[in-house]
Design a protein around this motif. Structure first.
Motif, PDB file in Angstrom:
ATOM      1  N   ASN A  28       0.715  -1.253  -0.085  1.00  0.00           N
ATOM      2  CA  ASN A  28       0.089   0.031  -0.097  1.00  0.00           C
ATOM      3  C   ASN A  28       0.789   1.264  -0.166  1.00  0.00           C
ATOM      4  O   ASN A  28       0.492   2.187   0.557  1.00  0.00           O
ATOM      5  N   ALA A  29       1.891   1.333  -0.841  1.00  0.00           N
ATOM      6  CA  ALA A  29       2.872   2.441  -0.956  1.00  0.00           C
ATOM      7  C   ALA A  29       2.963   2.867  -2.236  1.00  0.00           C
ATOM      8  O   ALA A  29       2.944   2.127  -3.086  1.00  0.00           O
ATOM      9  N   PHE A  30       3.571   3.991  -2.374  1.00  0.00           N
ATOM     10  CA  PHE A  30       3.888   4.476  -3.814  1.00  0.00           C
ATOM     11  C   PHE A  30       5.082   4.511  -4.102  1.00  0.00           C
ATOM     12  O   PHE A  30       6.175   4.744  -3.412  1.00  0.00           O
ATOM     13  N   LEU A  31       5.434   4.180  -5.429  1.00  0.00           N
ATOM     14  CA  LEU A  31       6.839   3.851  -5.963  1.00  0.00           C
ATOM     15  C   LEU A  31       6.973   4.753  -7.238  1.00  0.00           C
ATOM     16  O   LEU A  31       6.212   4.914  -7.788  1.00  0.00           O
ATOM     17  N   LEU A  32       8.301   5.403  -7.164  1.00  0.00           N
ATOM     18  CA  LEU A  32       8.661   6.086  -8.459  1.00  0.00           C
ATOM     19  C   LEU A  32       9.895   5.313  -8.709  1.00  0.00           C
ATOM     20  O   LEU A  32      11.111   5.083  -8.117  1.00  0.00           O
ATOM     21  N   THR A  33       9.836   4.579 -10.154  1.00  0.00           N
ATOM     22  CA  THR A  33      11.001   3.871 -10.456  1.00  0.00           C
ATOM     23  C   THR A  33      11.322   4.146 -11.925  1.00  0.00           C
ATOM     24  O   THR A  33      10.698   4.851 -12.605  1.00  0.00           O
ATOM     25  N   ASP A  34      12.448   3.424 -12.329  1.00  0.00           N
ATOM     26  CA  ASP A  34      12.856   3.722 -13.749  1.00  0.00           C
ATOM     27  C   ASP A  34      12.041   2.937 -14.532  1.00  0.00           C
ATOM     28  O   ASP A  34      11.779   1.837 -14.449  1.00  0.00           O
ATOM     29  N   HIS A  35      12.000   3.683 -15.907  1.00  0.00           N
ATOM     30  CA  HIS A  35      11.329   2.780 -16.809  1.00  0.00           C
ATOM     31  C   HIS A  35      11.877   1.618 -17.494  1.00  0.00           C
ATOM     32  O   HIS A  35      13.216   1.867 -17.807  1.00  0.00           O
ATOM     33  N   ARG A  36      11.417   0.537 -17.384  1.00  0.00           N
ATOM     34  CA  ARG A  36      11.983  -0.513 -18.138  1.00  0.00           C
ATOM     35  C   ARG A  36      10.971  -1.109 -19.205  1.00  0.00           C
ATOM     36  O   ARG A  36       9.585  -0.939 -19.199  1.00  0.00           O
ATOM     37  N   ARG A  37      11.276  -1.627 -20.381  1.00  0.00           N
ATOM     38  CA  ARG A  37      10.371  -1.864 -21.568  1.00  0.00           C
ATOM     39  C   ARG A  37       9.531  -2.736 -21.037  1.00  0.00           C
ATOM     40  O   ARG A  37       8.052  -2.780 -21.276  1.00  0.00           O
ATOM     41  N   GLN A  38       9.680  -3.887 -20.211  1.00  0.00           N
ATOM     42  CA  GLN A  38       8.555  -4.892 -19.820  1.00  0.00           C
ATOM     43  C   GLN A  38       7.612  -4.234 -18.845  1.00  0.00           C
ATOM     44  O   GLN A  38       6.635  -5.160 -18.498  1.00  0.00           O
ATOM     45  N   VAL A  39       7.825  -3.094 -18.408  1.00  0.00           N
ATOM     46  CA  VAL A  39       6.935  -2.732 -17.184  1.00  0.00           C
ATOM     47  C   VAL A  39       5.526  -2.548 -17.781  1.00  0.00           C
ATOM     48  O   VAL A  39       4.449  -2.887 -17.132  1.00  0.00           O
ATOM     49  N   GLU A  40       5.634  -2.347 -19.075  1.00  0.00           N
ATOM     50  CA  GLU A  40       4.049  -1.925 -19.851  1.00  0.00           C
ATOM     51  C   GLU A  40       3.216  -3.302 -19.742  1.00  0.00           C
ATOM     52  O   GLU A  40       2.055  -3.205 -20.155  1.00  0.00           O
ATOM     53  N   ASP A  41       3.923  -4.268 -19.906  1.00  0.00           N
ATOM     54  CA  ASP A  41       3.065  -5.451 -19.874  1.00  0.00           C
ATOM     55  C   ASP A  41       2.802  -6.060 -18.532  1.00  0.00           C
ATOM     56  O   ASP A  41       1.753  -6.991 -18.602  1.00  0.00           O
ATOM     57  N   LEU A  42       2.801  -5.304 -17.518  1.00  0.00           N
ATOM     58  CA  LEU A  42       2.755  -5.757 -16.367  1.00  0.00           C
ATOM     59  C   LEU A  42       2.040  -4.722 -15.553  1.00  0.00           C
ATOM     60  O   LEU A  42       1.019  -4.867 -14.839  1.00  0.00           O
ATOM     61  N   PHE A  43       1.946  -3.282 -15.857  1.00  0.00           N
ATOM     62  CA  PHE A  43       1.333  -2.434 -15.033  1.00  0.00           C
ATOM     63  C   PHE A  43       1.278  -1.240 -16.234  1.00  0.00           C
ATOM     64  O   PHE A  43       1.751  -1.144 -17.199  1.00  0.00           O
ATOM     65  N   GLU A  44       0.058  -0.361 -15.892  1.00  0.00           N
ATOM     66  CA  GLU A  44      -0.294   0.652 -16.897  1.00  0.00           C
ATOM     67  C   GLU A  44       0.583   1.980 -16.399  1.00  0.00           C
ATOM     68  O   GLU A  44       0.116   2.552 -15.418  1.00  0.00           O
ATOM     69  N   PRO A  45       1.457   2.483 -17.305  1.00  0.00           N
ATOM     70  CA  PRO A  45       2.286   3.655 -16.721  1.00  0.00           C
ATOM     71  C   PRO A  45       1.355   4.822 -16.676  1.00  0.00           C
ATOM     72  O   PRO A  45       0.564   5.068 -17.372  1.00  0.00           O
ATOM     73  N   GLY A  46       1.756   5.513 -15.646  1.00  0.00           N
ATOM     74  CA  GLY A  46       0.842   6.849 -15.391  1.00  0.00           C
ATOM     75  C   GLY A  46      -0.299   6.656 -14.255  1.00  0.00           C
ATOM     76  O   GLY A  46      -0.932   7.272 -13.591  1.00  0.00           O
ATOM     77  N   THR A  47      -0.727   5.443 -14.539  1.00  0.00           N
ATOM     78  CA  THR A  47      -1.996   4.963 -13.761  1.00  0.00           C
ATOM     79  C   THR A  47      -1.666   4.002 -12.667  1.00  0.00           C
ATOM     80  O   THR A  47      -2.323   4.297 -11.512  1.00  0.00           O
ATOM     81  N   GLU A  48      -0.980   3.206 -13.010  1.00  0.00           N
ATOM     82  CA  GLU A  48      -0.607   2.151 -11.811  1.00  0.00           C
ATOM     83  C   GLU A  48       0.699   2.189 -11.409  1.00  0.00           C
ATOM     84  O   GLU A  48       1.272   1.398 -10.451  1.00  0.00           O
ATOM     85  N   ILE A  49       1.639   2.849 -12.144  1.00  0.00           N
ATOM     86  CA  ILE A  49       3.093   3.192 -11.839  1.00  0.00           C
ATOM     87  C   ILE A  49       3.510   4.320 -12.539  1.00  0.00           C
ATOM     88  O   ILE A  49       3.090   4.823 -13.667  1.00  0.00           O
ATOM     89  N   VAL A  50       4.661   4.991 -11.863  1.00  0.00           N
ATOM     90  CA  VAL A  50       5.099   6.221 -12.395  1.00  0.00           C
ATOM     91  C   VAL A  50       6.611   5.929 -12.464  1.00  0.00           C
ATOM     92  O   VAL A  50       7.168   5.698 -11.635  1.00  0.00           O
ATOM     93  N   CYS A  51       7.026   6.242 -13.614  1.00  0.00           N
ATOM     94  CA  CYS A  51       8.270   5.884 -14.296  1.00  0.00           C
ATOM     95  C   CYS A  51       9.116   7.331 -14.683  1.00  0.00           C
ATOM     96  O   CYS A  51       8.541   8.057 -15.302  1.00  0.00           O
ATOM     97  N   TYR A  52      10.377   7.254 -14.409  1.00  0.00           N
ATOM     98  CA  TYR A  52      11.148   8.223 -15.089  1.00  0.00           C
ATOM     99  C   TYR A  52      12.040   7.505 -16.299  1.00  0.00           C
ATOM    100  O   TYR A  52      12.522   6.566 -16.016  1.00  0.00           O
ATOM    101  N   ALA A  53      11.956   8.311 -17.500  1.00  0.00           N
ATOM    102  CA  ALA A  53      12.904   7.480 -18.516  1.00  0.00           C
ATOM    103  C   ALA A  53      14.200   7.759 -18.493  1.00  0.00           C
ATOM    104  O   ALA A  53      14.922   6.873 -19.094  1.00  0.00           O
TER     105      ALA A  53
END
Length: 404
Positions: free
Chosen positions: A327-352
């Motif tokens: 139940n915590a918020f994460l800021l992570t680096d973008h990895r190509r495979q993340v988009e198969d697992l979470f919806e960027p911007g809605t379920e995960i926040v990434c820096y390119a």
């Protein structure tokens, strides 16, 4: 007719019988717990870290095979599999499949093993980018299986938060300083080759290349030729790992330095104290217990920061699943495979790239509602698709379809 000690029906039950091999990696505990919840009969054969002679090892494996009669053997990162091929011979004798789930770079592990290309071996790898190279090496059965989380184990243990853990932003991770030095010692390069390796690591960290070995073959052939001349697979693998860990150190140092203006709490090995000895405004905390501490620690930070190891440049690491599970918020680096697992911007926040880190930190520190919304959405996705029950279900079905 009664089955012989080496020949019994396989995959006849509603779920397979699984022999879990050794507990040297924490993930085996997650898999055993998933088996319990799924009603899967399993046996953990735990060698721990103790040395076993050949006769003792063969006797232990033989007894487990003949009394438990598994449908297949499961290990993580090939732990429990001897490098000389004794287990491979036993598995052939008993016609038993082996499932090995790699949750670290398989190319930094497999090079020291003999008898790898057994037809009844299936490799599962967390990193989709390693599937094709493993197949190209000759492995017949290779599957992509990402990491996950165990919401039954990642639960708070404290009634009140630990005040020292409260932070606007925190990072939990290894500095890689000691790990890099240990691999350098194991490789034992000349002083000239060591200096060249440091330059290679810088270039590898900045590149899109997936593996250090092929990267050197293409861009630093003289360095590759020098360490291949070792004539020792162990030293050669240590050298490639040294490059990978040094690249990770440089990358993490760059990323984490971008959050220093926000007074972060950094949790990990003492290497951080050495790397940031000249920096002020940040706090250090020694390593925390995965099960006992982190479920309480992650919610105590407004932002949990993540920067992934350079051993995988397309896959996501454990923290991407664990933090939202808590139940915590994460800021992570973008990895190509993340988009198969979470919806960027809605379920995960990434820096390119690291340059984006300060602006994203400022934005989400100022917007607690957005943090809560993203964290809740990510947790829903984890519970729906990314638990170790889901991962074990996939693995068991893949083994049944392949070897049943």
């Amino acid at each position: 007719m009664q089955a012989s000690p080496t020949n019994w029906p396989r995959f006849r039950g509603a779920s397979p019988r699984i022999l879990l091999l050794t507990s040297q990696y924490f993930l085996i505990g997650e898999l055993a717990a998933a088996c319990e919840r799924l009603g899967v009969e399993h046996l953990l054969l735990d060698f721990g870290t103790r040395e076993m002679d050949l006769d003792e090892f063969v006797a232990a494996m033989t007894e487990a095979f003949e009394t438990f009669r598994p449908d297949f053997v499961l290990t993580v990162n090939h732990l429990g599999v001897d490098r000389e091929g004794v287990l491979a011979s036993l598995l052939t004798k008993y016609d038993l499949p082996l499932a090995s789930w790699f949750v670290d770079n398989p190319h930094l592990i497999l090079g020291v093993y003999k008898h790898l290309l057994e037809p009844r071996t299936a490799l599962f790898t967390w990193d989709l980018d390693t599937v094709a190279p493993l197949s190209d090496m000759g492995f017949e059965h290779v599957f992509h299986l990402p990491l996950g989380a165990d919401p039954t184990r990642l639960v708070p243990h404290r009634d009140r938060p630990v005040e020292a853990w409260r932070a606007s932003i925190s990072f939990v991770g290894n500095s890689m300083l000691t790990k890099t030095l240990m691999r350098a010692r194991a490789a034992n390069p000349s002083e000239h080759l060591f200096r060249a390796a440091m330059e290679v690591a810088k270039a590898f960290a900045l590149s899109d290349a997936q593996q250090a070995g092929p990267f050197m073959a293409e861009h630093f052939p003289e360095v590759r030729a020098a360490y291949k001349a070792f004539g020792d697979p162990g030293r050669e693998l240590a050298f490639e790992t040294f490059i990978t860990w040094q690249a990770t150190l440089l990358y993490r140092l760059d990323c984490v330095s971008r959050i220093l203006p926000f007074s972060p709490l950094i949790v990990g090995d003492t290497g951080w104290q050495e790397l940031f000895s000249a920096q002020s405004g940040w706090r250090y905390h020694p390593e925390l217990s995965y099960y006992e501490d982190l479920p309480d620690f992650y919610p105590a930070s407004e932002i949990n920061f993540n920067c992934t190891s350079q051993q995988m440049k397309g896959a996501v690491n454990q923290r991407v699943f664990d933090v939202p599970c808590c139940n915590a918020f994460l800021l992570t680096d973008h990895r190509r495979q993340v988009e198969d697992l979470f919806e960027p911007g809605t379920e995960i926040v990434c820096y390119a790239n690291p340059d984006e880190i300060p602006e994203l930190v400022e934005r989400y520190l100022a917007d607690p509602a957005a943090r809560a919304q993203v964290a809740a959405a990510a947790r829903r996705r984890v519970l729906a698709e990314h638990t170790y029950d889901h991962r074990m279900t996939f693995l068991m079905e893949a083994m049944r379809k392949t070897f049943g």
